[in-house]
Write an enzyme that holds these catalytic residues in place. Sequence first.
Site, mmCIF file in Angstrom:
data_model
loop_
_atom_site.group_PDB
_atom_site.id
_atom_site.type_symbol
_atom_site.label_atom_id
_atom_site.label_comp_id
_atom_site.label_asym_id
_atom_site.label_seq_id
_atom_site.Cartn_x
_atom_site.Cartn_y
_atom_site.Cartn_z
ATOM 1 N N ASP A 12 0.811 -1.224 0.000
ATOM 2 C CA ASP A 12 0.000 0.000 0.000
ATOM 3 C C ASP A 12 0.841 1.269 0.000
ATOM 4 O O ASP A 12 0.450 2.282 0.559
ATOM 5 C CB ASP A 12 -0.988 0.006 1.195
ATOM 6 C CG ASP A 12 -1.787 -1.273 1.235
ATOM 7 O OD1 ASP A 12 -2.322 -1.653 0.182
ATOM 8 O OD2 ASP A 12 -1.855 -1.913 2.298
ATOM 9 N N HIS A 41 -4.265 -2.649 -5.997
ATOM 10 C CA HIS A 41 -3.561 -1.442 -6.434
ATOM 11 C C HIS A 41 -4.578 -0.437 -6.950
ATOM 12 O O HIS A 41 -5.370 -0.746 -7.831
ATOM 13 C CB HIS A 41 -2.546 -1.783 -7.539
ATOM 14 C CG HIS A 41 -1.326 -2.444 -6.998
ATOM 15 N ND1 HIS A 41 -0.204 -2.697 -7.760
ATOM 16 C CD2 HIS A 41 -1.040 -2.880 -5.750
ATOM 17 C CE1 HIS A 41 0.706 -3.281 -6.993
ATOM 18 N NE2 HIS A 41 0.225 -3.405 -5.785
ATOM 19 N N THR A 121 -5.821 -11.700 4.448
ATOM 20 C CA THR A 121 -6.923 -11.114 3.668
ATOM 21 C C THR A 121 -7.921 -12.199 3.229
ATOM 22 O O THR A 121 -8.944 -11.887 2.643
ATOM 23 C CB THR A 121 -6.392 -10.405 2.406
ATOM 24 O OG1 THR A 121 -5.756 -11.381 1.572
ATOM 25 C CG2 THR A 121 -5.397 -9.306 2.754
ATOM 26 N N THR A 188 3.142 -12.414 4.100
ATOM 27 C CA THR A 188 2.325 -13.064 3.090
ATOM 28 C C THR A 188 3.022 -14.343 2.611
ATOM 29 O O THR A 188 4.025 -14.769 3.195
ATOM 30 C CB THR A 188 1.987 -12.076 1.949
ATOM 31 O OG1 THR A 188 1.014 -12.663 1.093
ATOM 32 C CG2 THR A 188 3.224 -11.705 1.139
ATOM 33 N N GLY A 249 -11.100 -3.485 3.170
ATOM 34 C CA GLY A 249 -11.770 -2.358 3.806
ATOM 35 C C GLY A 249 -11.339 -2.117 5.249
ATOM 36 O O GLY A 249 -11.887 -1.254 5.937
ATOM 37 N N ARG A 250 -10.328 -2.859 5.719
ATOM 38 C CA ARG A 250 -9.879 -2.682 7.104
ATOM 39 C C ARG A 250 -9.119 -1.358 7.262
ATOM 40 O O ARG A 250 -8.440 -0.912 6.336
ATOM 41 C CB ARG A 250 -8.938 -3.829 7.517
ATOM 42 C CG ARG A 250 -9.635 -5.158 7.657
ATOM 43 C CD ARG A 250 -8.634 -6.247 8.030
ATOM 44 N NE ARG A 250 -7.676 -6.505 6.951
ATOM 45 C CZ ARG A 250 -6.742 -7.435 7.018
ATOM 46 N NH1 ARG A 250 -6.594 -8.173 8.097
ATOM 47 N NH2 ARG A 250 -5.926 -7.638 6.005
HETATM 48 P P1 IMP Z 1 -2.432 -12.965 3.139
HETATM 49 O O1 IMP Z 1 -1.267 -12.914 2.228
HETATM 50 O O2 IMP Z 1 -3.695 -12.490 2.479
HETATM 51 O O3 IMP Z 1 -2.608 -14.260 3.855
HETATM 52 O O4 IMP Z 1 -2.156 -11.886 4.295
HETATM 53 C C1 IMP Z 1 -1.002 -11.981 5.120
HETATM 54 C C2 IMP Z 1 -0.643 -10.612 5.686
HETATM 55 O O5 IMP Z 1 -0.213 -9.759 4.622
HETATM 56 C C3 IMP Z 1 -1.813 -9.877 6.354
HETATM 57 O O6 IMP Z 1 -1.321 -9.089 7.407
HETATM 58 C C4 IMP Z 1 -2.345 -8.990 5.248
HETATM 59 O O7 IMP Z 1 -3.029 -7.866 5.735
HETATM 60 C C5 IMP Z 1 -1.049 -8.595 4.535
HETATM 61 N N1 IMP Z 1 -1.245 -8.304 3.116
HETATM 62 C C6 IMP Z 1 -1.441 -9.181 2.112
HETATM 63 N N2 IMP Z 1 -1.546 -8.541 0.929
HETATM 64 C C7 IMP Z 1 -1.396 -7.232 1.200
HETATM 65 C C8 IMP Z 1 -1.397 -6.051 0.379
HETATM 66 O O8 IMP Z 1 -1.535 -6.069 -0.831
HETATM 67 N N3 IMP Z 1 -1.203 -4.860 1.032
HETATM 68 C C9 IMP Z 1 -1.024 -4.805 2.370
HETATM 69 N N4 IMP Z 1 -1.026 -5.869 3.172
HETATM 70 C C10 IMP Z 1 -1.208 -7.074 2.592
HETATM 71 MG MG MG Z 2 -2.929 -2.156 -1.644
#
Ligand code: IMP
Ligand code: MG
Length: 337
Positions: A12, A41, A121, A188, A249-250
């Site tokens: 982000d 994005h 997510t 991630t 949306g968090r």
């Molecule tokens: P996951 O990859 O969706 O399992 O998320 C794992 C961690 O990475 C969580 O804390 C998410 O909020 C963060 N995360 C995953 N994708 C993004 C992104 O595109 N932007 C910011 N945080 C992300």
């Molecule tokens: Mg983003």
Amino acid sequence: MLTVIVGGFFGDEGKGKIAGYLALAKKYGYAVRTGSINAGHTVVYNGKIYRLRTLSAGFVNKSAKLLIPPGALIKLDVFFREVEELGVRGRVHVDYNTGVIEDVHVAREREDPVLRAIGSTFQGVGVATADRVLRKLRIAREYSELREFLADTSSMIYEALNRGEKILVEGTQGTYLSLYHGTYPYVTSRDTTASGILSEVGIGPKYVDNVLVVFKAYVTRVGEGPLEGELSVEELERRGWIERGSVTGRLRRAAPFNYKLAERAIMLNSATCIAITKIDALFPGARGVKSWNALPRDAREWIEEVESKLKRPVVLIGTGEYIEDVVDRSRDLGVEL
Ligand code: IMP
Ligand code: MG
């Protein structure tokens, strides 16, 4: 010529806006997006807000081909929705080996206690990636619906490079969400650094001309995990730093710009240059400004401090949400983007 865009913090940072600006202003003929649908994005262009989860923000350049590389993961419903919404059918190419997320992956994530604890997510990306590692994920060439899009994207890129064309590789998420280099286990499911991005694309490091690391003027993080200097929600409201995740949306947690993290991100990515986004959040007088001399003096001094501490040129400065809201210093600093 090849430029890799990589996030320097926790995602982000505004990579979409930077990718959109570059694709349009610097006429990149190929825009490749890595990663998957957990990353959103945002691009604001022609008065419209686009929240992209599969295709590159480089779509704003109407002559750019949009590539999904073998190391990326798509989900068919999200993919087709995006292709239609952007009206880009005909210039989208999905690699034969690109992974495909299914609804069962999303369902399995929702039940996973670790993913709950880290604030995933829940888009199915981690579980689909695990299936890929176990050699049981289905890939793009197995889906007849994708037939018209299938291509050998690594060869397309290699041939385009040999013709002297410009390739933009848009990384997703940020350095500190990297599975290897981030704040494990609050990370991630992939390596989000420049090397990981290149590996997903199938291009070796010697083909890279620019590694452009993107930092936001302050640090944000969604989900759990450490965030040094985290500010209270009241303080974020006071500073105008309230943001929400574009996929979930968090509310995004936030802290001031962190030089220690930035310095290490430069190292981990072998960054050659820097983009700073949202400088208007620190210096309101910078809003919408498009030239260096028109920036407030304190904003220019801050950018110069960033350059001297990080020892890399700040080539692009984001001053607002539209992709045109950029101070582009690349030519003045002798960096060919
Ligand atoms: P996951 O990859 O969706 O399992 O998320 C794992 C961690 O990475 C969580 O804390 C998410 O909020 C963060 N995360 C995953 N994708 C993004 C992104 O595109 N932007 C910011 N945080 C992300
Ligand atoms: Mg983003």
